[in-house]
Design a protein around this motif. Structure first.
Motif, PDB file in Angstrom:
ATOM      1  N   VAL A   1       6.599   3.839  -2.570  1.00 59.42           N
ATOM      2  CA  VAL A   1       7.978   4.200  -2.209  1.00 59.42           C
ATOM      3  C   VAL A   1       8.332   5.575  -2.777  1.00 59.42           C
TER       4      VAL A   1
ATOM      5  N   LYS B   1       9.533   8.948  -0.767  1.00 57.91           N
ATOM      6  CA  LYS B   1      10.741   9.712  -1.069  1.00 57.91           C
ATOM      7  C   LYS B   1      10.432  11.163  -1.426  1.00 57.91           C
TER       8      LYS B   1
ATOM      9  N   TYR C   1       7.894  -1.352   6.522  1.00 57.33           N
ATOM     10  CA  TYR C   1       9.245  -0.785   6.419  1.00 57.33           C
ATOM     11  C   TYR C   1       9.170   0.711   6.138  1.00 57.33           C
ATOM     12  N   CYS C   2       8.328   1.090   5.183  1.00 51.83           N
ATOM     13  CA  CYS C   2       8.202   2.510   4.824  1.00 51.83           C
ATOM     14  C   CYS C   2       7.598   3.323   5.967  1.00 51.83           C
TER      15      CYS C   2
ATOM     16  N   HIS D   1      14.803  -0.550  -4.273  1.00 52.64           N
ATOM     17  CA  HIS D   1      15.895   0.416  -4.100  1.00 52.64           C
ATOM     18  C   HIS D   1      15.812   1.188  -2.776  1.00 52.64           C
ATOM     19  N   LEU D   2      15.503   0.466  -1.705  1.00 57.81           N
ATOM     20  CA  LEU D   2      15.432   1.124  -0.399  1.00 57.81           C
ATOM     21  C   LEU D   2      16.684   0.895   0.433  1.00 57.81           C
ATOM     22  N   GLU D   3      17.607   0.113  -0.087  1.00 60.94           N
ATOM     23  CA  GLU D   3      18.892  -0.069   0.573  1.00 60.94           C
ATOM     24  C   GLU D   3      19.989   0.327  -0.399  1.00 60.94           C
TER      25      GLU D   3
ATOM     26  N   GLU E   1      10.262   3.899   8.401  1.00 61.82           N
ATOM     27  CA  GLU E   1      11.218   4.880   7.887  1.00 61.82           C
ATOM     28  C   GLU E   1      10.754   6.313   8.141  1.00 61.82           C
TER      29      GLU E   1
END
Length: 243
Positions: free
Chosen positions: A130, A134, A164-165, A218-220, A168
């Protein structure tokens, strides 16, 4: 690792002590003695180091669970002095430190610890991936996730987090492929199955069923989480009773 080096040195000494007086024709006896000494030394040192680590790690984790983060982290860092004694010990301690900093949202501080973390700790590997996402390093992100799913193929959240990543960063097709692989490893997993169907329909993945395990990445945003909670309550704000 010091344990391996000391055990190997003791084994060589045992081999010499047996074969030199008896003669080279008795090499097999020297080899047997060396093997016994190596295993004995290795197990004894392992137990000593494990005990010393437990004496530090257990109170440290209790402090962290009680949100006495600074004390817990300080004790974990103190345990790093045993890292060179046993294989994977240093990596596991780094994973624990990195996880605490990440959960506290101190991402920059967490990063170097996560980088040196244990590859079989899928949670911290996910946190590292993650972080790469970022930092706009998609290849490093994918490389980290691939290591994680190979080491921990039975973790439903890990497969969904990977997908999910990918979604994104705009790689929805790849995300579907990852979920399909996850479903092959975990047949009948409803969360993976649902998320695969949602992505194929062009919709957003649903990660809420994973609960607090999902939130620690901490993705939301807090705002999104609050909106989801409101939706569960039928869009109604909790009524404040004034006296």
């Amino acid at each position: 690792m010091y344990n391996l080096l000391i055990s190997a040195a003791a084994a060589l000494l045992a081999f010499a002590l047996v074969t030199v007086p008896a003669g080279i024709h008795y090499w097999w006896a020297g080899l047997l003695a060396a093997l016994i000494v190596f295993l004995g030394c290795f197990l004894i040192i392992s137990r000593i180091i494990t005990k010393k680590l437990s004496e530090i790690m257990e109170p440290a984790m209790k402090d962290i669970q009680a949100q006495r983060f600074e004390k817990g982290i300080r004790d974990l860092k103190d345990a790093l002095r045993y890292g060179k004694w046993q294989i994977y010990v240093e990596a596991q301690i780094n994973s624990a430190i990195g996880m605490v900093y990440f959960v506290k949202r101190e991402f920059s501080t967490a990063f170097p610890y996560l980088e040196k973390g244990f590859f079989k700790n899928w949670v911290t590997m996910g946190m590292l991936a993650v972080t790469y996402m970022k930092r706009n390093k998609p290849e490093k992100m994918k490389e980290t996730f691939e290591k994680a799913v190979v080491a921990s193929p039975k973790e439903s959240l890990l497969w969904s987090l990977y997908a999910y990543c990918l979604n994104e960063i705009g790689e929805t097709v790849k995300a579907c492929e990852v979920l399909a692989k996850g479903l092959a490893k975990l047949p009948g997993d409803e969360n993976i199955k649902q998320n695969l169907e949602l992505l194929r329909e062009g919709k957003k993945m649903k990660m809420k069923p994973y609960g607090e395990m999902w939130l620690q990445f901490h993705l939301e945003s807090l705002g999104t989480i609050q909106k989801q909670a409101m939706a569960q309550m039928g869009g109604k704000r909790p009524r404040i009773i004034r006296k």
